[in-house]
Structures are given as C-alpha cells and as structure tokens.
Scaffold this motif. Structure first.
Motif, PDB file in Angstrom:
ATOM      1  N   ARG A 169       0.883  -1.173  -0.019  1.00  0.00           N
ATOM      2  CA  ARG A 169      -0.120  -0.016   0.168  1.00  0.00           C
ATOM      3  C   ARG A 169       0.928   1.290  -0.114  1.00  0.00           C
ATOM      4  O   ARG A 169       1.850   1.499   0.791  1.00  0.00           O
ATOM      5  CB  ARG A 169      -0.960   0.019   1.190  1.00  0.00           C
ATOM      6  N   THR A 170       0.673   2.281  -0.606  1.00  0.00           N
ATOM      7  CA  THR A 170       1.153   3.701  -0.690  1.00  0.00           C
ATOM      8  C   THR A 170       0.415   4.326   0.216  1.00  0.00           C
ATOM      9  O   THR A 170      -0.565   3.824   0.732  1.00  0.00           O
ATOM     10  CB  THR A 170       1.057   4.242  -2.233  1.00  0.00           C
ATOM     11  N   ARG A 171       0.957   5.419   0.600  1.00  0.00           N
ATOM     12  CA  ARG A 171       0.608   5.994   1.896  1.00  0.00           C
ATOM     13  C   ARG A 171      -0.765   6.483   1.807  1.00  0.00           C
ATOM     14  O   ARG A 171      -1.607   6.548   2.750  1.00  0.00           O
ATOM     15  CB  ARG A 171       1.401   7.348   2.081  1.00  0.00           C
ATOM     16  N   ASP A 172      -1.322   6.808   0.395  1.00  0.00           N
ATOM     17  CA  ASP A 172      -2.853   7.185   0.469  1.00  0.00           C
ATOM     18  C   ASP A 172      -3.807   6.176   0.798  1.00  0.00           C
ATOM     19  O   ASP A 172      -5.066   6.519   1.060  1.00  0.00           O
ATOM     20  CB  ASP A 172      -3.141   7.741  -1.094  1.00  0.00           C
ATOM     21  N   LEU A 173      -3.183   4.913   0.826  1.00  0.00           N
ATOM     22  CA  LEU A 173      -4.099   3.808   0.760  1.00  0.00           C
ATOM     23  C   LEU A 173      -3.996   3.032   2.128  1.00  0.00           C
ATOM     24  O   LEU A 173      -4.939   2.199   2.514  1.00  0.00           O
ATOM     25  CB  LEU A 173      -4.037   2.713  -0.318  1.00  0.00           C
ATOM     26  N   ALA A 174      -2.814   3.307   2.932  1.00  0.00           N
ATOM     27  CA  ALA A 174      -2.597   2.462   4.099  1.00  0.00           C
ATOM     28  C   ALA A 174      -3.345   2.836   5.324  1.00  0.00           C
ATOM     29  O   ALA A 174      -3.676   3.968   5.504  1.00  0.00           O
ATOM     30  CB  ALA A 174      -0.995   2.656   4.362  1.00  0.00           C
ATOM     31  N   HIS A 175      -3.884   1.927   5.915  1.00  0.00           N
ATOM     32  CA  HIS A 175      -4.472   2.071   7.208  1.00  0.00           C
ATOM     33  C   HIS A 175      -3.338   2.128   8.302  1.00  0.00           C
ATOM     34  O   HIS A 175      -2.341   1.710   8.062  1.00  0.00           O
ATOM     35  CB  HIS A 175      -5.420   0.844   7.535  1.00  0.00           C
TER      36      HIS A 175
END
Ligand code: IPM
Ligand code: MN
Length: 357
Positions: A332-338
C-alpha cells in the motif's frame, strides 16, 4: 512491435509516476519483445520555467510524431498567481484542444482488496463499483467564448460561456454509447436541463443519437442529483456521459468513493484513436520528491494506452493484473494504507509491477 511514445512528466509528482511507467514499459519490452521509443518533452510549469510558456511548439510536434502520449501532472503553487498565459493548466487545456482530444474516459473501479479504503459504508460498496465517466473535453464552459473580465463604475465582473454545438454533443454521445456496448449497456447522461439552455440542447441531441443504439438503455439525470446518487448508490451507474465541467467534478467524486484518487486512470482520445493518457490525480506538490506518490493511476493509464492507442490488449491486461496482484500481496502506498500497515514507496510499487508483468 515498435511504437513511439511521447512522455510528458510535467510537475510535482508527475516525474516520479512517469518514471514508474517507463520502468514498466521496459519490462514489457523484455517480456513481449516490443520496442518502445520514449521521447520526453516539457509541459506545464516545467515548460514555463524552461521556455516561458506551458506548451512549447516542440512538445506539440513530439506528440504529433508519436503513437501515443503519456502525461504525469501539471501545476503547483509556484505558478498559481501567474497570468493565465503562464499557467500550467493552460498547457493542459491547449494540448487537449490542439490534439483534438475531445473524449475523456475515466473509469472508476473498486478493487476488492481495497473495499475498506472507500469513504463509503461497506454495505454501499458491497455490490462493487465499476463505472466509466465519459467526459467531453474540448468544449463547454472551459473553452466557450466570450469570456473575460470587465470593470465598470468601479465594479468588477467576469464571465465564461457554456456553449456546445450539436456536433460536439453528438460525437461525445457516440463515444458514450459505444463504450456502454462494451460494458453493461447503460448510459446515464448528466446535465442541468432544468436550468441551462445548453443542457436542453445536450439532452435533445443525446436522445437523437440514442436512436442509433437501441440496444443501449439511456437515462438522464440532473448533475446535482447525480452527485448525490454517486455517494448514495454508486452501483447503479455503468456509463456516465457528461460535459466538460460536470465531468471534471463528478470524476473526482467517483475517484474518492473507490478509495483513492491515486488509483484513477484516464484516456483522452481524438476521433482517430490517438490519445493522451494521464492519472486523474494532480501534481500533489505537498508530497513531491518524497517517493510517497501512488503510481498505480499512472500505471493503469499506461494500460489504457496499450489497449486504446497501441491495440495491445494482452499487454494492457498484464499491467492491470500486475497492479491488482501488488495490492493483493498487501502493498500500500501512503494514500491507501491504514494505520499499522506497512507503507510502500512510489518506486517500490513501480519495481513490483515491472517484475509482475
Ligand atoms: C482534470 C484537471 C484539469 C481539468 C485542470 C488541471 C485544468 O482538473 O484533468 O480533471 O479541469 O480538466
Ligand atoms: Mn479535475
């Protein structure tokens, strides 16, 4: 196969994400035995800094000599206050107009692995989101004349004109209906016909064109309602056919309900199939140069280029599948990571997709 591709990194994260696309193209060369000749050219703020204008003649020539164009993003706070002639966005509007790219296709799909990243409740996205915004790109209020600014008696006013000819409406409507034929056979035409004369004509012409597509189901929706329906029940849409301004707004909305605008690709096509391919996200100057951008929208745009302009369906699929596989593996890139999930960088995702094609 040998193809010539013009690469326009542009500004902000544009360079980082187009670098990943180049990586994947090199991997495709090895895997499928093609040869992609890449020529880089300037657009947007980068072009203003080097040449004084956002779309140098040389760039246009390079695009015209290519089989397809891959673009990153344009814009940034550095050029925000400048006069319109020296604004990165002007370069983008001009290149669309100059190359006759009137049909903008923006698919919004929710990846199963990312259902949790959607801003909508799980029960709403359960049915899956898979819609295509077909946005008119070279007309409407973005280009209509007259436009300008007046000052009279010490009071300023400014104006734009939302204008469409029936030919402009008919040709984008055909793209909408043709696209629906390859999908689930439904077109929802979005306008503001309860208020705007230009929308009344839009609706009239779309109905006329629909007669040539009896197999496609046509409905109409006012844009305010469409904005609401997109968050209320996005699964009801197949193809959304709409004008330049409404399409700009609704495609951002469609992107965010799928999880991240970092996932949304786009194709801007002329009548002949020539196209410019770019991620829908902007230049994101806040994360420029930090290896934090999500290159997936760019890589999915690359897949659209392989499919629509180069006729390489198998190669397009292999890129799409490689992107899906990387998500499936949990990167996950930062925009998608929980919170708690490991975050992958832009170039890491690029490497993984290049290995996966
Ligand atoms: C887009 C962008 C552009 C547009 C801007 C940067 C001119 O928002 O491609 O959606 O409004 O078309
Ligand atoms: Mn936009």
């Amino acid at each position: 196969m040998r193809s010539q591709i013009c690469v326009l990194p542009g500004d902000g994260i544009g360079k980082e994400v187009t670098d990943q696309a180049e990586k994947v193209l090199r991997a495709l060369e090895k895997r499928f035995g093609h040869s992609f000749e890449l020529e880089r050219a300037l657009i947007g703020g980068a072009a203003i800094d080097e040449t004084g204008g956002p779309l140098p003649e040389r760039t246009l020539r390079a695009c015209r000599e290519s089989d397809a164009v891959l673009m990153g993003a344009v814009g940034g706070p550095r050029w925000d206050g400048a006069p319109w002639e020296k604004r990165p966005e002007k370069g983008l509007l001009d290149i669309r107009k100059e190359l006759g790219l009137f049909a903008n296709l923006r698919p919004a799909v929710i990846f199963r692995e990312l259902a949790g990243a959607s801003l909508l409740r799980p029960d709403i996205v359960e049915g899956g989101i898979d819609l295509l915004v077909v946005r008119e790109l070279t007309g409407g209020v973005y280009f209509g004349e007259p436009k300008g600014r007046d000052e009279a008696d010490g009071s300023r006013s400014a104006y734009n004109t939302m204008r469409y000819s029936e030919q402009e409406i008919a040709r984008i409507a055909r793209v909408g209906f043709e696209s629906a034929r390859k999908r689930r056979g439904r077109v929802c035409s979005v306008d503001k016909a309860n208020v705007l004369a230009v929308s009344e004509l839009w609706r009239e012409v779309v109905r006329e064109v629909a007669k040539d597509y009896p197999d496609v189901e046509l409905s109409h929706m006012y844009v305010d309602n469409a904005a609401m329906q997109l968050v209320r029940d996005p699964t009801q849409f197949d193809v959304i056919l709409t004008s330049n301004l409404f399409g700009d707004i609704l495609s951002d909305e469609a992107a965010s309900i799928t999880g991240s605008i970092g996932l949304l690709p786009s194709a801007s096509l002329s009548g002949s199939g020539f196209g410019l391919y770019e991620p829908v996200h902007g230049s994101a100057p806040d994360i420029e140069g930090r290896n934090q951008a999500n290159p997936m929208a760019m890589l999915l745009s690359l897949a659209m280029m392989l499919r629509y302009s180069l006729g390489l369906e198998g190669e397009a699929k292999s890129v799409e599948e490689a992107v899906a596989a990387v998500l499936k593996q949990g990167f996950r890139t930062r925009d998608l990571a929980h919170s708690g999930e490991t975050v992958a960088g832009c170039s890491e995702i690029g490497d993984l997709v290049a290995e996966g094609v």
